[in-house]
Design an enzyme around this catalytic site. Structure first.
Site, PDB file in Angstrom:
ATOM      1  N   ILE A 416      23.096 -29.189 -38.230  1.00 30.17           N
ATOM      2  CA  ILE A 416      23.783 -27.590 -37.281  1.00 30.17           C
ATOM      3  C   ILE A 416      23.419 -25.758 -37.920  1.00 30.17           C
ATOM      4  O   ILE A 416      22.976 -25.346 -37.282  1.00 30.17           O
ATOM      5  CB  ILE A 416      25.465 -27.629 -37.574  1.00 30.17           C
ATOM      6  N   ASP A 417      22.718 -26.443 -39.175  1.00 26.97           N
ATOM      7  CA  ASP A 417      22.511 -25.077 -39.643  1.00 26.97           C
ATOM      8  C   ASP A 417      21.291 -24.418 -39.424  1.00 26.97           C
ATOM      9  O   ASP A 417      21.009 -23.401 -38.408  1.00 26.97           O
ATOM     10  CB  ASP A 417      22.118 -25.236 -40.931  1.00 26.97           C
ATOM     11  N   ASP A 418      19.989 -25.378 -38.759  1.00 21.49           N
ATOM     12  CA  ASP A 418      19.022 -25.155 -38.539  1.00 21.49           C
ATOM     13  C   ASP A 418      19.068 -24.174 -37.045  1.00 21.49           C
ATOM     14  O   ASP A 418      18.657 -23.861 -36.737  1.00 21.49           O
ATOM     15  CB  ASP A 418      17.322 -25.980 -39.215  1.00 21.49           C
ATOM     16  N   GLU A 421      20.719 -20.627 -36.471  1.00 19.95           N
ATOM     17  CA  GLU A 421      19.645 -19.994 -36.466  1.00 19.95           C
ATOM     18  C   GLU A 421      18.418 -20.517 -35.880  1.00 19.95           C
ATOM     19  O   GLU A 421      17.717 -18.647 -35.252  1.00 19.95           O
ATOM     20  CB  GLU A 421      19.527 -20.103 -38.637  1.00 19.95           C
ATOM     21  N   HIS A 492      27.477 -19.099 -39.523  1.00 21.42           N
ATOM     22  CA  HIS A 492      26.528 -19.830 -38.919  1.00 21.42           C
ATOM     23  C   HIS A 492      26.416 -19.724 -37.414  1.00 21.42           C
ATOM     24  O   HIS A 492      25.656 -19.007 -36.518  1.00 21.42           O
ATOM     25  CB  HIS A 492      24.917 -20.316 -39.209  1.00 21.42           C
TER      26      HIS A 492
END
Length: 675
Positions: A416-418, A421, A492
């Site tokens: 989810i973070d990638d 971003e 993020h």
């Protein structure tokens, strides 16, 4: 955007495709006016120094781009990666002299003066790392009486000997008879038969732990022992009693309960029905093989790959089998060869993460949105989109795929973070195929919204991976084994959703409410995937302001005051990894380029551009920049498992200072400016 019946997001509107920007490239492709069309500052004073530092940093970063469009910095962890690589090759009978010599050069260089090895730069000695490094050097031919080896073994004995090392270290030793399998926690392969709703089923573990535990169930069942090439008596406090018995914890607590369960599982190991065990191990093999990536690795990370190779080898897969050949070849790609002939093993590789962060940094530092480097980066990231279902669908069945992973190849575990971003990077670039970009953004936003956990926040890989039971198991002493929501990932996502025009969406508001409730009393936020409160705060403030919270909001003012209170005398910021288990270290540590940048990113988002704290921080970045436009940063500022596994992302020292300087020079990006 419209909501679908499963709670995920529908199609994303065409706002970005239709939006225009005033940014135009400079002659030669250097930095142009900033993200919102803001003119560059005067060349005099701090503003000029910041602009020049940003331009040098942008040039340095552009020169590091791969011709295919991606960026990747070294991912440095600790010497257990190198030691376990040698032990694996010794176990399989493929250890060669050149690899051993190169690994030993690196391991020796990392030894502390007291004989121990740490798990991060400047950190204290770590028992398990020291045991594994010592054994690796013995494999390389270093005699136990050599001064550096004698110091290491003495340090190990003083720290409690092998018996006090973590379970994973003792598993490696058991493979060669240096430790008894009977003295290790039991991990039966029948664990795979537990239904997905049952406590302690494999999907209760975080994906990194799940991928490691499944092959280890086979290893635990097989209990192999290869001939030990030498004894290790010098690493025991008492070689005659290498594992002195310890009393059980009270049965009324979790520790005591699971200790007794482990004893029962040891008894079961002796009487397990052969047909049932064989079926369980075959199911484990199928599970492992189904999750092997196209490049031969598992999950894009080294530990599951190592244990998967061992497990399959024990089940009869010879080294020439295509699965094994591909797996071993993938492990070779984790090696970084240095100019001095040494060899460092990366635990993972971070091209998607590095590329989206580099794209954001360059765009925020004024690079034209249609600059060829940015377009090429977006082209590469578009090709990396994952459009197949992975393990995440166990908790979110029916959710259409559409995310990005951290690594080159990891289609089973997008994160989810990638994804957040990557979408933020996309919104900063004018792509020649806007329809393709919009379709990818729509899928990514829909998948991300669908992965929201019940409390309103987001974890890294799975939704609602919050059971506390896996952490209680005697086996699980190697770091975090679950994936609960965190402030940095949630921030993020909230920032990305704000850029998608969804700041008022009820799901975004739930994320904001969760973030506000998660603020620490001192005004900071805990950083799960970066060190630590400086990272968490640097992630949250840009998200809150992008989502529309005024800079006068009490939560924002508290965090601004906290950042000001922990700024170092030299103007920078730093936070030591010891802050994860010692409150005295919170916000304290030597100034680093990446952590100074995180603090500046937070303060700039909070409207503090003209504050003394920001000016001192910007001056520190400008003054510590090297002539080639880079920064030096030996300190580890990335986190794998809080305290237990730390990371030095070698590109962090480049992308985050450039982002901070760019925002200082050209102003804050916003949903209206960055398109």
């Amino acid at each position: 955007m419209t909501a679908t019946t499963d709670g995920s997001a529908g199609a994303v509107g065409p706002r970005a495709a239709a939006a225009s920007t005033t940014n135009e490239p400079r002659p030669g492709g250097a930095a142009a006016p900033g993200p919102g069309g803001t003119a560059p500052p005067d060349a005099s004073g701090l503003d000029g120094a910041a602009a020049r530092a940003a331009e040098r940093a942008a040039g340095h970063l552009l020169a590091r781009q791969d011709p295919e469009g991606w960026w990747k910095g070294d991912l440095e962890t600790n010497v257990t990666m190198d030691a376990e690589d040698l032990l694996l090759r010794q176990f399989l009978g493929i250890l060669d002299a050149d690899t051993t010599h190169a690994a030993a050069l690196h391991i020796r260089r990392e030894q502390r003066d007291d004989g121990a090895w740490a798990t991060f730069y400047g950190g204290p000695g770590d028992l398990s790392a020291t045991v594994e490094a010592y054994v690796a050097l013995r494999l390389a031919g270093d005699p136990p009486e050599a001064p550096h080896m004698a110091r290491a073994s003495a340090w190990v004995r003083a720290a409690g000997g092998i018996a006090a090392a973590r379970v994973f270290t003792r598993i490696w030793l058991a493979l060669f008879g240096w430790w008894r399998w009977e003295d290790l926690p039991e991990l039966p392969p029948e664990l795979l038969f537990l239904p997905k709703w049952f406590p302690l089923n494999i999907y209760d573990f975080g994906c990194w732990a799940r991928q490691t535990i499944v092959p280890l169930t086979v290893v635990s069942a097989k209990r192999p022992v290869r001939p030990a090439p030498f004894p290790l008596d010098e690493l025991h406090t008492d070689p005659a009693r290498p594992n002195p018995p310890t009393p059980l914890a009270p049965a009324t607590g979790w520790d005591g309960l699971f200790q007794r369960l482990d004893k029962a599982l040891h008894l079961y190991h002796r009487v397990a029905p052969r047909a049932l065990r064989r079926t369980a191990m075959n199911q484990a093999a199928r599970w492992i093989i189904e999750r092997q990536e196209n490049d031969g690795c598992w999950g894009g990370i080294q530990p599951p790959a190592v244990y998967s190779v061992i497990a399959l080898h024990l089940l009869g897969y010879d080294l020439q089998h295509p699965v094994m050949r591909a797996g071993l070849a993938s492990l070779d790609r984790f090696a970084v060869w240095r100019e001095d002939g040494s060899r460092m093993i990366e635990a993972c590789q971070s091209p998607v993460w590095d590329t989206c962060l580099a794209t954001i940094a360059l765009a925020d530092a004024g690079l034209a949105p249609d600059h060829p480097a940015l377009v090429k980066a977006v082209d590469w990231m578009l090709d990396e989109e994952i459009t197949r279902t992975g393990d995440w669908a166990v908790r979110r069945p029916g959710l259409p795929p559409g995310g990005w992973a951290f690594e080159f190849h990891n289609d089973n575990y997008p994160d989810i973070d990638d994804t957040a971003e990557v979408l933020l990077a996309f919104r900063r670039v004018r792509h020649p195929d806007p329809a393709r970009l919009e379709a990818a953004v729509a899928r990514g936003a829909r998948w991300t919204l669908g992965m929201q956990s019940k409390g309103g926040a987001w974890g890294a890989f799975d939704a609602d991976n919050t059971s506390a039971l896996p952490n209680k198991l005697p086996f699980c002493d190697f770091g975090e084994v679950i994936d609960p929501p965190s402030a940095d990932v949630t921030a993020h996502v909230v920032e990305m959703l704000a850029f998608e025009g969804l700041a008022q969406d009820p799901r975004t508001r739930r994320g904001i409410e969760w973030l506000l409730a998660a603020q620490e009393p001192n005004g900071a936020w805990f950083g799960r995937w970066g060190v630590n409160h400086v990272y968490g705060t640097g992630s949250v403030l840009p998200a809150l302001t992008a989502a529309g919270l005024p800079v006068s909001h009490p939560a924002i003012r508290r965090s601004v005051r906290w950042l000001g209170s922990v700024q170092n005398e030299d103007g920078g910021w730093g936070e030591d990894l010891r802050s994860y288990h010692d409150e005295e270290w919170i916000g304290r540590g030597a100034s680093t380029a990446s952590q100074t940048a995180w603090a500046l990113i937070a303060l700039l988002a909070a409207g503090e551009r003209d504050s003394e704290a920001v000016r001192r921080g910007v001056a520190w970045l400008a003054e510590t920049q090297r002539e080639d436009g880079s920064w030096d940063e030996p300190y580890f500022t990335g986190t794998g498992f809080p305290w237990d596994f730390s990371i030095n992302y070698h590109l962090y020292r480049q992308v985050f200072p450039l982002t901070a300087l760019g925002r200082y020079v050209y102003g804050e990006p916003s949903p209206g400016k960055a398109r």
